[in-house]
Design a protein around this motif. Structure first.
Motif, PDB file in Angstrom:
ATOM      1  N   THR A   6      -6.216   7.513  -7.703  1.00 19.14           N
ATOM      2  CA  THR A   6      -6.843   6.182  -7.637  1.00 19.14           C
ATOM      3  C   THR A   6      -7.755   6.078  -6.421  1.00 19.14           C
ATOM      4  O   THR A   6      -8.899   5.631  -6.522  1.00 19.14           O
ATOM      5  CB  THR A   6      -5.756   5.081  -7.554  1.00 19.14           C
ATOM      6  N   SER A   7      -7.239   6.489  -5.254  1.00 19.45           N
ATOM      7  CA  SER A   7      -8.000   6.347  -4.010  1.00 19.45           C
ATOM      8  C   SER A   7      -9.277   7.181  -4.037  1.00 19.45           C
ATOM      9  O   SER A   7     -10.328   6.738  -3.584  1.00 19.45           O
ATOM     10  CB  SER A   7      -7.141   6.725  -2.798  1.00 19.45           C
TER      11      SER A   7
ATOM     12  N   SER B  28     -15.440   2.298 -11.028  1.00 21.08           N
ATOM     13  CA  SER B  28     -14.994   0.896 -11.082  1.00 21.08           C
ATOM     14  C   SER B  28     -13.494   0.801 -11.300  1.00 21.08           C
ATOM     15  O   SER B  28     -12.874   1.706 -11.875  1.00 21.08           O
ATOM     16  CB  SER B  28     -15.715   0.150 -12.207  1.00 21.08           C
ATOM     17  N   LEU B  29     -12.926  -0.314 -10.860  1.00 24.76           N
ATOM     18  CA  LEU B  29     -11.483  -0.550 -11.024  1.00 24.76           C
ATOM     19  C   LEU B  29     -11.109  -0.535 -12.505  1.00 24.76           C
ATOM     20  O   LEU B  29     -10.081   0.021 -12.887  1.00 24.76           O
ATOM     21  CB  LEU B  29     -11.094  -1.889 -10.388  1.00 24.76           C
TER      22      LEU B  29
ATOM     23  N   ILE C  14      -0.290  -2.450  -7.695  1.00 25.68           N
ATOM     24  CA  ILE C  14      -0.346  -1.360  -6.718  1.00 25.68           C
ATOM     25  C   ILE C  14      -1.687  -0.637  -6.803  1.00 25.68           C
ATOM     26  O   ILE C  14      -2.321  -0.351  -5.791  1.00 25.68           O
ATOM     27  CB  ILE C  14       0.831  -0.376  -6.912  1.00 25.68           C
ATOM     28  N   THR C  15      -2.134  -0.344  -8.039  1.00 26.14           N
ATOM     29  CA  THR C  15      -3.433   0.306  -8.232  1.00 26.14           C
ATOM     30  C   THR C  15      -4.550  -0.558  -7.649  1.00 26.14           C
ATOM     31  O   THR C  15      -5.449  -0.053  -6.971  1.00 26.14           O
ATOM     32  CB  THR C  15      -3.691   0.562  -9.736  1.00 26.14           C
ATOM     33  N   LYS C  16      -4.469  -1.870  -7.876  1.00 21.62           N
ATOM     34  CA  LYS C  16      -5.475  -2.788  -7.332  1.00 21.62           C
ATOM     35  C   LYS C  16      -5.472  -2.739  -5.805  1.00 21.62           C
ATOM     36  O   LYS C  16      -6.531  -2.743  -5.173  1.00 21.62           O
ATOM     37  CB  LYS C  16      -5.201  -4.225  -7.804  1.00 21.62           C
ATOM     38  N   ASN C  17      -4.271  -2.708  -5.217  1.00 19.24           N
ATOM     39  CA  ASN C  17      -4.153  -2.687  -3.748  1.00 19.24           C
ATOM     40  C   ASN C  17      -4.769  -1.424  -3.157  1.00 19.24           C
ATOM     41  O   ASN C  17      -5.455  -1.478  -2.139  1.00 19.24           O
ATOM     42  CB  ASN C  17      -2.684  -2.808  -3.323  1.00 19.24           C
TER      43      ASN C  17
ATOM     44  N   LEU D 226       0.838  -1.192   0.000  1.00 19.85           N
ATOM     45  CA  LEU D 226       0.000   0.000   0.000  1.00 19.85           C
ATOM     46  C   LEU D 226       0.876   1.247   0.000  1.00 19.85           C
ATOM     47  O   LEU D 226       1.470   1.603   1.004  1.00 19.85           O
ATOM     48  CB  LEU D 226      -0.908  -0.004   1.233  1.00 19.85           C
ATOM     49  N   PRO D 227       1.005   1.898  -1.161  1.00 17.51           N
ATOM     50  CA  PRO D 227       1.866   3.085  -1.247  1.00 17.51           C
ATOM     51  C   PRO D 227       1.265   4.274  -0.499  1.00 17.51           C
ATOM     52  O   PRO D 227       0.075   4.280  -0.175  1.00 17.51           O
ATOM     53  CB  PRO D 227       1.905   3.371  -2.750  1.00 17.51           C
TER      54      PRO D 227
END
Length: 296
Positions: free
Chosen positions: A244-245, A253-254, A268-271, A80-81
Motif C-alpha cells: 500500500t505504502s 490512487s487510493l 488501516i489502508t486509508k491511514n 498506522l501499522p
C-alpha cells in the motif's frame, strides 16, 4: 466459545452467561480485535437460532465488550501499522533470495508485489496464473485453524470484493515459471506419493503436495527479518501494508489500491495511504521553499 457453552442447551445460554463469557475472554488476555471477532461470530450463531425458532430471545442482543481506555500513543500506533520502507523491502527480498529456504523468495516476492493476504497466497493453484496476460486470480483462501497440513479447507475469500484479478510484474511471472519447472520434476520423481492438487506452494517434505501452512510462512519471515537486521515484529500481513505504502508513493490512487487489495473499505489502508501522501506533500512544500530561497 465451546468451553463456555459446549455442554449447554441453546435455551440455557442466557444474556448473563454470554456476557460473562466475553468478560472472561478479556480477563484471559484476548485482544480487542480477537474478542470482536468472537462476539461477531456469536451474534451470527444466535441470530440464526432465532431465525429457526430454536430460541425465543437472542442472548447476545445487549452484550458489550469491555475495553481499556487507550493512551494517545496507543491510538497512534494502532492507526498506522508497521511496514517496510522501499530500501528495507529491497534488503528483505535480497536476503530471501540469498539466505531463504525453499519457496521463501517466491512467497515473499508475491506477497510484496501483489499485497495479497497470506491465506490467499497459500490457496493459490497453477490454474490461477495467467502466464500470457501476467495476472493472478484470487478466488479462494486457505483455512486451517489446527495447523494440521492434512486438515486444510479452501473457502471463499473474505468479502465479495476480495475476488479479483491482479496484474503482476515480469519478475513475478519469471520466478513462477522457474518454480513450476522445479515442481514438475519433483512430481515426476514422486509419482503417486505426491498429493497433486495443483498447489503452487506445496510441501516437499512429509505430506508431499499438500499446501504449506500459514504458520510456516510467518516463521520463515521472522527468520529472514532476523538475518537482515530488520524489525522482527513484522508479519506477512505487514507486506500488504508495505505494498500500500509503495503504491501510494508511486502516486497510485487510493481507489486503485483498494481494488488491488480486494477492499471495499478499510481504515488501516486509508491511514497508510494518507500518511505516505502527506509526507509527499510536505516534501513538495519543502522543495518549493528551497526553490524560492535559491532565487534570493
Amino acid at each position: 466459545m465451546l468451553p463456555y457453552f459446549g455442554q449447554l442447551k441453546l435455551k440455557d445460554i442466557t444474556p448473563k452467561r454470554y456476557q460473562e463469557c466475553l468478560n472472561d475472554l478479556k480477563e484471559r488476555g484476548y485482544s480487542d480485535s480477537t474478542r470482536e471477532g468472537i462476539h461477531r461470530t456469536g451474534r451470527m450463531i444466535f441470530r440464526k437460532a432465532l431465525e429457526f425458532e430454536l430460541i425465543k430471545k437472542d442472548p447476545t442482543e445487549f452484550a458489550y465488550l469491555k475495553k481499556d481506555k487507550k493512551t494517545i500513543e496507543q491510538f497512534e500506533e494502532e492507526e498506522l501499522p508497521k511496514y517496510l520502507e522501499k530500501e528495507e523491502l529491497s534488503l528483505f527480498l535480497k536476503t530471501a533470495k540469498e539466505s531463504g529456504l525453499e519457496h521463501d523468495y517466491l512467497v515473499f516476492l508475491i506477497l510484496s508485489y501483489t499485497g495479497i493476504r497470506v491465506g490467499e497466497l497459500v490457496a493459490l493453484k497453477w490454474k490461477d496464473i495467467d502466464f500470457v496476460n501476467h495476472t493472478i486470480s484470487i478466488t479462494k483462501t486457505y483455512y486451517n485453524p489446527s495447523y494440521n497440513a492434512l486438515n486444510y479447507q479452501l473457502v471463499t475469500p473474505k468479502t465479495r470484493k476480495s475476488r479479483r484479478k491482479i496484474i503482476v510484474d515480469e519478475d513475478v511471472i519469471e520466478a513462477l515459471k522457474a518454480h513450476k519447472k522445479v515442481q514438475d520434476e519433483v512430481i515426476e520423481q514422486l509419482g503417486d506419493t505426491y498429493y497433486n492438487h495443483d498447489f503452487i506452494f506445496a510441501k516437499t517434505q512429509r505430506h508431499y503436495g499438500y499446501p504449506i501452512v500459514i504458520k510456516n510462512v510467518r516463521d520463515r519471515m521472522k527468520r529472514l527479518l532476523r538475518i537482515s537486521g530488520l524489525n522482527e515484529e513484522l508479519t506477512p500481513h505487514s507486506l500488504r501494508h508495505t505494498h500500500t505504502s509503495l503504491l501510494a508513493e508511486a502516486r497510485v490512487s487510493l481507489e486503485q489500491i483498494m481494488d488491488r487489495l480486494g477492499h471495499s473499505d478499510d481504515q488501516i489502508t486509508k491511514n497508510v495511504y494518507l500518511h505516505v501522501t502527506q509526507e509527499m506533500k510536505k516534501e513538495a512544500s519543502q522543495k518549493f521553499s528551497e526553490l524560492m530561497r535559491s532565487l534570493d
